[in-house]
Structures are given as structure tokens and as C-alpha cells.
Design a protein around this motif. Structure first.
Motif, mmCIF file in Angstrom:
data_model
loop_
_atom_site.group_PDB
_atom_site.id
_atom_site.type_symbol
_atom_site.label_atom_id
_atom_site.label_comp_id
_atom_site.label_asym_id
_atom_site.label_seq_id
_atom_site.Cartn_x
_atom_site.Cartn_y
_atom_site.Cartn_z
ATOM 1 N N SER A 37 0.855 -1.190 0.000
ATOM 2 C CA SER A 37 0.000 0.000 0.000
ATOM 3 C C SER A 37 0.890 1.239 0.000
ATOM 4 O O SER A 37 1.964 1.247 0.593
ATOM 5 C CB SER A 37 -0.888 -0.009 1.244
ATOM 6 N N GLU A 39 0.317 3.699 1.640
ATOM 7 C CA GLU A 39 0.317 4.163 3.033
ATOM 8 C C GLU A 39 1.566 3.734 3.777
ATOM 9 O O GLU A 39 1.992 4.390 4.731
ATOM 10 C CB GLU A 39 -0.914 3.613 3.766
ATOM 11 N N ILE A 40 2.153 2.613 3.366
ATOM 12 C CA ILE A 40 3.345 2.097 4.051
ATOM 13 C C ILE A 40 4.479 3.124 3.993
ATOM 14 O O ILE A 40 5.315 3.177 4.886
ATOM 15 C CB ILE A 40 3.790 0.755 3.432
ATOM 16 N N ASP A 42 4.190 6.315 4.243
ATOM 17 C CA ASP A 42 3.871 7.517 5.008
ATOM 18 C C ASP A 42 4.882 7.689 6.141
ATOM 19 O O ASP A 42 5.228 6.728 6.834
ATOM 20 C CB ASP A 42 2.454 7.396 5.593
ATOM 21 N N TYR A 45 4.685 6.147 9.801
ATOM 22 C CA TYR A 45 4.998 4.759 10.122
ATOM 23 C C TYR A 45 6.492 4.464 10.110
ATOM 24 O O TYR A 45 6.894 3.307 10.219
ATOM 25 C CB TYR A 45 4.277 3.830 9.140
ATOM 26 N N LEU A 80 -0.089 -0.087 10.720
ATOM 27 C CA LEU A 80 -0.923 0.806 9.919
ATOM 28 C C LEU A 80 -2.192 1.185 10.686
ATOM 29 O O LEU A 80 -2.713 2.288 10.545
ATOM 30 C CB LEU A 80 -1.310 0.134 8.596
ATOM 31 N N TRP A 81 -2.664 0.266 11.511
ATOM 32 C CA TRP A 81 -3.868 0.503 12.304
ATOM 33 C C TRP A 81 -3.588 1.406 13.502
ATOM 34 O O TRP A 81 -4.328 2.334 13.793
ATOM 35 C CB TRP A 81 -4.429 -0.846 12.769
ATOM 36 N N LYS A 83 -0.544 3.143 14.067
ATOM 37 C CA LYS A 83 0.535 4.103 13.805
ATOM 38 C C LYS A 83 1.832 3.762 14.558
ATOM 39 O O LYS A 83 2.402 4.585 15.263
ATOM 40 C CB LYS A 83 0.081 5.523 14.141
ATOM 41 N N ILE A 86 6.964 0.638 11.428
ATOM 42 C CA ILE A 86 6.915 -0.576 10.607
ATOM 43 C C ILE A 86 8.235 -1.355 10.603
ATOM 44 O O ILE A 86 8.223 -2.572 10.810
ATOM 45 C CB ILE A 86 6.461 -0.235 9.171
#
Length: 202
Positions: A37, A39-40, A42, A45, A80-81, A83, A86
Motif C-alpha cells: 500500500s 500508506e506504508i 507515510d 509509520y 498501519l492501524w 501508527k 513498521i
């Protein structure tokens, strides 16, 4: 203090290399790239902050002992849920050694069985030795023969409860340890800084 700055510098270098690799995978339109994604990437994270790193450590550790495939991806999804960081979650998820499931599965079942027994529920009729036979047998040829005569529904409840409790406890423990150690280092750095300032004033 020097060790902390070195660790942060190495982390930033690693972060840059990983992001570059993942972006190249997306550009190549590979299977891995399609699964990733945007979003990864961002910044939220990837932050090297106390809360973010502690959350990543907690979710990664919880994923490491979960009896699921691709534990790293579960750690990433949790970050991701919530914050979390990662890379830290992925690193923690890799800490479970190969073959760890042979030890973890019987112990997780035993924990659930013990809790239910304390609460007064009837057991499934399974035992640690049965579980060890099943787990080692699955590696060679999938079979559940050692569990003949076991109440499968109750066995599932015992095992699920053990998994949830063990993963939660390890996750909370790793979160607390990471947060506590980081707070201790911050306190030590502030104290050294205060001593330096008072030394210069004198």
C-alpha cells in the motif's frame, strides 16, 4: 549518548534503503509491489520516536509467536492501524527462530487449557505430548491422528485463548520494556546535559 545517535543514524540509513527498494518494486509492478500500500511509505509509520517504536516493538513481538503465516505482514497491518514503527515491527516479527512453533503451539494450548481449568471448565482431553506429536508430524505429513478422541470444539477454545493471551502478554511486555528503556535513556541524556551546563556555569 553516542551509541543512541549512532543507532538513529543507522536506522535512517536503513529506512532510506528499504523505502528505495520498496518503491522500485512498486515501479516494476511485481507481485510484491502490487501488495504494498502507498500508506506504508507515510512518514508516520517510519518515525524514530518513543511511542511509535514501542508500538512497533509490541505488535511485532505479538506477531512473532502467533501461529499464522507471514508474521511480518500482520505486524505491518497492526502498525498501519495503530501508527507504529513498521521496520521495528518487521524486525521483532523475525525474532522467532525456525522451528519455534514446535514449542509455541503446545505451550499456547497449555496456557488456554490451564486458564479454563482454573475457571472450572471441562477440558478437551488433549495433552502436551499429543500436541507435540501433531506439530512435529505436520512438518512431514499433515495428520491429526494423535488427537483422536479429543473434543475439537473445546480444544479450539483452549488453543485460541492461549494464543490471544500469550501474544497480548508478550506484546504488552515488549511495548513496556521499549518505552521504559527509551524513557530511561532520555532521562540519562537530560541529566548529562544538566551536568554539562552546571559544569560550564561553574
Amino acid at each position: 549518548m553516542f551509541a543512541c545517535s549512532c543507532m538513529e543514524r543507522r536506522y535512517r540509513t536503513l529506512r532510506f534503503k528499504v523505502k528505495k527498494y520498496l518503491k522500485s518494486e512498486k515501479r516494476k509492478n511485481t507481485w510484491m509491489g502490487r501488495c504494498l500500500s502507498s500508506e506504508i511509505f507515510d512518514e508516520r509509520y517510519w518515525l524514530w520516536r518513543k511511542h511509535s517504536v514501542a508500538v512497533g516493538a509490541g505488535w511485532g513481538a505479538a506477531s512473532a509467536i502467533a501461529p499464522v503465516p507471514m508474521q511480518s505482514f500482520w505486524g505491518i497491518a497492526a502498525c498501519l492501524w495503530k501508527k507504529g514503527n513498521i521496520p521495528v515491527a518487521v524486525f521483532m516479527a523475525w525474532l522467532s527462530p525456525p522451528g519455534f512453533i514446535v514449542v509455541a503451539v503446545p505451550l499456547q494450548w497449555w496456557l488456554g487449557w490451564w486458564i479454563l481449568r482454573v475457571l472450572g471448565f471441562d477440558g478437551s482431553g488433549a495433552s502436551i505430548s499429543m500436541l507435540k506429536e501433531v506439530v512435529t508430524g505436520i512438518a512431514d505429513n499433515f495428520f491429526l491422528a494423535p488427537l483422536d478422541g479429543v473434543n475439537y470444539w473445546m480444544f479450539g477454545v483452549e488453543f485460541s485463548l492461549g494464543v490471544i493471551l500469550s501474544c497480548s502478554l508478550l506484546g504488552v511486555l515488549c511495548y513496556g520494556l521499549t518505552y521504559g528503556i527509551w524513557s530511561l535513556v532520555d532521562w540519562w541524556k537530560s541529566r548529562l546535559h544538566a551536568d554539562d551546563v552546571s559544569g560550564k556555569e561553574n
